[in-house]
Design an enzyme around this catalytic site. Structure first.
Site, PDB file in Angstrom:
ATOM      1  N   TYR A   1       0.837  -1.195   0.000  1.00  0.00           N
ATOM      2  CA  TYR A   1       0.000   0.000   0.000  1.00  0.00           C
ATOM      3  C   TYR A   1       0.871   1.243   0.000  1.00  0.00           C
ATOM      4  O   TYR A   1       1.679   1.449   0.911  1.00  0.00           O
ATOM      5  CB  TYR A   1      -0.908   0.030   1.229  1.00  0.00           C
TER       6      TYR A   1
ATOM      7  N   GLY B   1       8.251   5.959  -7.428  1.00  0.00           N
ATOM      8  CA  GLY B   1       9.086   4.770  -7.501  1.00  0.00           C
ATOM      9  C   GLY B   1       9.107   3.937  -6.233  1.00  0.00           C
ATOM     10  O   GLY B   1       9.862   2.968  -6.132  1.00  0.00           O
TER      11      GLY B   1
ATOM     12  N   GLY C   1       6.773   1.906  -4.980  1.00  0.00           N
ATOM     13  CA  GLY C   1       6.270   0.551  -5.211  1.00  0.00           C
ATOM     14  C   GLY C   1       7.323  -0.347  -5.831  1.00  0.00           C
ATOM     15  O   GLY C   1       7.529  -1.482  -5.382  1.00  0.00           O
TER      16      GLY C   1
ATOM     17  N   ASN D   1      -8.892  -4.134 -10.336  1.00  0.00           N
ATOM     18  CA  ASN D   1      -7.934  -3.084  -9.981  1.00  0.00           C
ATOM     19  C   ASN D   1      -6.896  -2.975 -11.108  1.00  0.00           C
ATOM     20  O   ASN D   1      -5.772  -3.451 -11.010  1.00  0.00           O
ATOM     21  CB  ASN D   1      -7.269  -3.400  -8.631  1.00  0.00           C
ATOM     22  N   GLU D   2      -7.323  -2.358 -12.188  1.00  0.00           N
ATOM     23  CA  GLU D   2      -6.478  -2.265 -13.390  1.00  0.00           C
ATOM     24  C   GLU D   2      -5.129  -1.593 -13.147  1.00  0.00           C
ATOM     25  O   GLU D   2      -4.113  -2.065 -13.660  1.00  0.00           O
ATOM     26  CB  GLU D   2      -7.239  -1.564 -14.520  1.00  0.00           C
TER      27      GLU D   2
ATOM     28  N   TYR E   1       1.954  -4.525 -11.530  1.00  0.00           N
ATOM     29  CA  TYR E   1       2.627  -5.806 -11.271  1.00  0.00           C
ATOM     30  C   TYR E   1       3.116  -6.452 -12.565  1.00  0.00           C
ATOM     31  O   TYR E   1       4.197  -7.051 -12.582  1.00  0.00           O
ATOM     32  CB  TYR E   1       1.722  -6.743 -10.474  1.00  0.00           C
TER      33      TYR E   1
ATOM     34  N   LYS F   1       4.204  -4.809 -15.164  1.00  0.00           N
ATOM     35  CA  LYS F   1       5.437  -4.071 -15.485  1.00  0.00           C
ATOM     36  C   LYS F   1       6.607  -4.530 -14.628  1.00  0.00           C
ATOM     37  O   LYS F   1       7.755  -4.447 -15.049  1.00  0.00           O
ATOM     38  CB  LYS F   1       5.230  -2.565 -15.271  1.00  0.00           C
TER      39      LYS F   1
END
Length: 172
Positions: free
Chosen positions: A98, A107, A109, A136-137, A143, A145
């Site tokens: 989150y 960056g 994430g 949750n597009e 993920y 990527k």
């Protein structure tokens, strides 16, 4: 002055900010697509300081916290063994990642995913997996990527609503 991001293992001192990020981010991400009752039920069961304290003290879970100029910006919960939400053997589960809405695009994430990969390597694990809501597009795209691919699905109950999470994995 450049803003600094630090990622470290969370401690008991981080319980309150982790709970706050969890509540805030979950609300920001899912309130438009779920009922108020279901949201209230889920948040009250999963993002209390008592619940986070119990989870953070578990031997098969690791919490990482990201700080942006010393302020909590994101957290990630990792599970192994019996702490995994679905048994996946010798793998590392990212149960929650989150990032506060105001900190997205920095960056954080990607850096958290890299930290999870390093933890998996150190533990001798060659696979990371997670579940993400099928609708949750933005998360699904993120993920993908990062190198994850869908391998299955499972049910996720939010309040009284049974939803579908796509299970994604990445070999490392």
């Amino acid at each position: 002055m450049e803003k600094r991001i630090e990622i470290r293992r969370a401690t008991e001192n981080d319980i309150a900010p982790i709970a706050a990020i969890g509540r805030q981010t979950f609300e920001e991400t899912f309130s438009d697509t779920n009922t108020e009752e279901d949201m209230r039920k889920y948040i009250s069961e999963n993002f209390t300081e008592e619940k986070i304290a119990k989870e953070i003290s578990g031997s098969e879970s690791i919490f990482l916290i990201a700080l942006h100029d010393g302020t909590a910006a994101a957290y990630m919960k990792l599970n192994t063994g019996s702490a995994q939400t679905e048994k996946q053997g010798d793998a590392l589960e990212i149960q929650r990642l989150y990032v506060a809405a105001s900190k997205k695009g920095m960056g954080i994430g990607r850096r958290m995913i890299a930290s999870a990969e390093e933890i998996a390597r150190v533990r001798g694990l060659c696979r990371i997996w997670l579940g993400v809501w099928e609708h949750n597009e933005p998360a699904l795209a993120f993920y993908k990527k990062c190198g994850f691919r869908v391998f299955s699905s499972h049910d996720f109950v939010l309040g009284t609503d049974r939803q579908t999470d796509m299970l994604m994995e990445k070999n490392i």
